[in-house]
Write a protein that holds these residues in place. Structure first.
Motif, short mmCIF file in Angstrom:
data_model
loop_
_atom_site.label_atom_id
_atom_site.label_comp_id
_atom_site.label_asym_id
_atom_site.label_seq_id
_atom_site.Cartn_x
_atom_site.Cartn_y
_atom_site.Cartn_z
N ALA A 150 2.45 94.45 15.33
CA ALA A 150 3.80 93.89 15.30
C ALA A 150 3.80 92.37 15.19
O ALA A 150 4.86 91.76 15.06
N GLY A 151 2.62 91.75 15.27
CA GLY A 151 2.52 90.30 15.13
C GLY A 151 2.89 89.54 16.38
O GLY A 151 3.38 88.40 16.31
N GLY A 152 2.65 90.11 17.55
CA GLY A 152 2.98 89.44 18.81
C GLY A 152 2.01 88.33 19.15
O GLY A 152 0.94 88.20 18.54
N SER A 153 2.37 87.50 20.15
CA SER A 153 1.53 86.41 20.61
C SER A 153 0.73 86.85 21.84
O SER A 153 1.19 87.67 22.63
N SER A 154 -0.49 86.31 21.98
CA SER A 154 -1.36 86.62 23.13
C SER A 154 -1.41 88.12 23.39
O SER A 154 -1.19 88.60 24.51
N THR A 155 -1.74 88.88 22.34
CA THR A 155 -1.62 90.34 22.41
C THR A 155 -2.49 90.98 23.49
O THR A 155 -2.05 91.93 24.14
N GLY A 156 -3.71 90.48 23.68
CA GLY A 156 -4.59 91.09 24.68
C GLY A 156 -4.03 90.94 26.08
O GLY A 156 -3.89 91.93 26.82
N LEU A 157 -3.67 89.71 26.44
CA LEU A 157 -3.13 89.44 27.77
C LEU A 157 -1.74 90.04 27.93
O LEU A 157 -1.41 90.63 28.97
N ASP A 158 -0.94 89.92 26.89
CA ASP A 158 0.42 90.47 26.91
C ASP A 158 0.38 91.99 27.08
O ASP A 158 1.14 92.57 27.87
N GLY A 159 -0.52 92.64 26.35
CA GLY A 159 -0.63 94.10 26.43
C GLY A 159 -1.10 94.57 27.80
O GLY A 159 -0.56 95.54 28.35
N LEU A 193 -0.62 83.57 31.43
CA LEU A 193 0.24 83.82 30.28
C LEU A 193 1.32 82.74 30.14
O LEU A 193 1.65 82.31 29.04
N TRP A 194 1.86 82.30 31.28
CA TRP A 194 2.96 81.33 31.27
C TRP A 194 2.49 79.92 31.65
O TRP A 194 3.28 79.13 32.18
N ALA A 195 1.24 79.59 31.38
CA ALA A 195 0.65 78.33 31.85
C ALA A 195 1.39 77.09 31.38
O ALA A 195 1.31 76.04 32.01
N GLU A 196 2.14 77.17 30.29
CA GLU A 196 2.80 75.99 29.73
C GLU A 196 4.24 75.83 30.21
O GLU A 196 4.93 74.89 29.81
N GLN A 197 4.73 76.75 31.05
CA GLN A 197 6.10 76.66 31.56
C GLN A 197 6.08 76.62 33.09
O GLN A 197 5.88 77.66 33.73
N PRO A 198 6.26 75.42 33.69
CA PRO A 198 6.16 75.27 35.15
C PRO A 198 7.02 76.23 35.95
O PRO A 198 6.56 76.79 36.94
N ALA A 199 8.28 76.43 35.51
CA ALA A 199 9.18 77.30 36.28
C ALA A 199 8.65 78.73 36.34
O ALA A 199 8.75 79.39 37.37
N MET A 200 8.06 79.18 35.24
CA MET A 200 7.58 80.56 35.19
C MET A 200 6.28 80.74 35.96
O MET A 200 6.13 81.71 36.71
#
Length: 227
Positions: A150-159, A193-200
């Motif tokens: 499906a062309g997702g991002s970070s597929t291994g970690l996301d999955g 997975l969310w390393a670039e977003q402090p709030a998350m």
């Protein structure tokens, strides 16, 4: 008992001082993170609702499902904005339906606890562990392939996080203590997975600490039920 008394009992009874301090500190940290890096208002709302939800789950409070719904709807749009397809599908097909299913499943299995109510908890058997681990392994492999197609991002970690979430949510609905071990793994992976977003990632850091406490508290609930 009228509804105001029920709400008072649900939200105000059975709290330890350190639990109150924990909630206040992490909610404040969530707001401060947004003020310092205002990347997404929905991310902040999702973080606040998520923290309240998981704290209430750790205490076995059925009101967690109200905040779970708020978290699910806001988190969906945050994941959408980051093209995390697995997370989006998890919200649509796992988080949102499980809030309704879980509420009615828990409603039938509550017990008195320190002046309020908490859920009656269970523990997995060795056979249950074998089924769980096999399901997570096979499910992760299959879902990662679907995300790649499906062309997702970070597929291994996301999955992987998606399948663990499904398994942990199912254990939660069925009132199994071992959900917390999966939540611990999930929260560590989600911080990455969310390393670039402090709030998350701050939200998931709070989740991680809560998961450790949740396992401890649910172990007590299991022992109480077995006596």
């Amino acid at each position: 008992m009228n509804w105001t008394e029920r709400l008072k009992e649900e939200f105000l009874s059975g709290w330890k001082p350190f639990e109150v301090a924990w909630v206040v500190i992490f909610l404040a940290a969530q707001i401060i993170a947004y003020v310092l890096a205002p990347d997404s208002p929905l991310g902040m709302i999702s973080g606040i609702a998520g923290i309240l939800c998981v704290v209430l789950v750790s205490k076995g409070k059925i009101s967690n499902y109200f905040f779970g719904l708020i978290f699910a709807y806001t988190y969906f749009y945050v994941a959408w904005g980051n093209n995390f397809l697995g997370e989006m599908n998890t919200v649509l097909y796992v988080y949102i339906p499980s809030q309704f299913i879980g509420y009615f499943m828990w409603k039938q299995h509550m017990q008195n606890d320190n002046g309020g109510e908490s859920v009656i908890a269970k523990a997995l058997t060795p056979k249950g562990w074998a089924i769980l681990l096999a399901s997570v392994g096979v499910g992760t492999f299959c879902f990662v392939q679907a995300l790649k197609a499906a062309g997702g991002s970070s597929t291994g970690l996301d999955g992987l996080t998606t399948i663990i979430t499904v398994a942990a949510q199912l254990l939660m609905i069925l009132r199994y203590r071992e959900q917390w071990l999966l939540w611990i793994v999930l929260n560590v992976l989600s911080i990455l997975l969310w390393a670039e977003q402090p709030a998350m990632y701050l939200m998931y850091g709070a989740y991680l600490l809560n998961s450790l406490y949740g396992y401890y508290n649910w172990t007590k609930l299991v022992k109480a039920e077995s006596h």
